[in-house]
Design an enzyme around this catalytic site. Structure first.
Site, PDB file in Angstrom:
ATOM      1  N   CYS A 148      -0.687   5.597  11.457  1.00  0.00           N
ATOM      2  CA  CYS A 148      -2.135   5.384  11.385  1.00  0.00           C
ATOM      3  C   CYS A 148      -2.672   5.891  10.046  1.00  0.00           C
ATOM      4  CB  CYS A 148      -2.815   6.032  12.586  1.00  0.00           C
ATOM      5  SG  CYS A 148      -4.557   5.611  12.787  1.00  0.00           S
ATOM      6  N   HIS A 172      -3.029   2.334   9.326  1.00  0.00           N
ATOM      7  CA  HIS A 172      -4.111   1.676  10.058  1.00  0.00           C
ATOM      8  C   HIS A 172      -4.878   0.839   9.030  1.00  0.00           C
ATOM      9  CE1 HIS A 172      -7.851   1.080  12.219  1.00  0.00           C
ATOM     10  NE2 HIS A 172      -7.182   1.395  13.322  1.00  0.00           N
TER      11      HIS A 172
END
Length: 189
Positions: A106, A126
């Protein structure tokens, strides 16, 4: 063969799923996982207000190293805290110098950027962290869900947490073990 060892560094604001799911998957594979609190052994408040109790403080966990993999969960505040930590920098620099696996998910890979780790590697973050990660053109960006380039393993976010954990297992213990761990999880192919 000695069992593999993982260090998951847990900072305030970490994404819960990106911490717990890979930890669980690695433990199912028989990897000895230490979840270390960045600032101590007290419960850590994560991004969605879930409290996670670390196994040890990062300071104590460092004394038990080296580890086969260092894992950095995401979460914007969590990644920022990892990025600002001199202790995390030292651990990552040591892991990189030993050619040990470094896994980040992420926003977690932005800590690699902050500490100058894995420059030139193909990475994924992400989507909201992509611009920050690509600032300075230190990495090649991938659109994969999980990307392994040498000793750098990265992944997109909460929805790829199982794949991320299984990729760590495969990197440390092989595809057969990863498949054995995956089967009872009833994951969608």
């Amino acid at each position: 063969m000695a069992s593999k060892r993982a260090l998951v560094i847990l900072a305030k604001g970490a994404e819960e799923m990106e911490t717990v799911i890979p930890t669980d998957v690695m433990r199912r594979a028989g990897i000895k996982v230490t979840v270390a609190g960045l600032t101590g052994k007290e419960p850590v408040q994560c991004s969605r207000d879930v409290l996670i109790c670390p196994d040890a403080s990062l300071e104590d966990a460092r004394k038990e190293g080296p580890y086969d993999v260092i894992v950095l969960p995401g979460g914007n505040l969590g990644a920022q805290n990892l990025s600002e930590s001199a202790a995390v920098k030292d651990i990552l620099k040591d892991q990189e110098s030993r050619k040990g696996l470094i896994a980040a998910i992420c926003a977690g890979p932005t800590a690699l950027l902050a500490h100058g780790i894995g420059f030139g590697s193909k990475v994924i973050t992400h989507p909201l962290a992509k611009d920050k990660m690509m600032n300075g053109a230190h990495y090649c960006y991938s659109e994969s869900r999980v990307e392994k380039d040498g000793n750098i393993l990265t992944s997109r976010g909460p929805g790829t947490s199982f794949e991320f954990g299984l990729a760590i297992v495969e990197a440390l213990m092989g595809k057969e073990v990863a498949e054995q761990v995956k089967a009872p999880l009833i994951l969608k192919d």
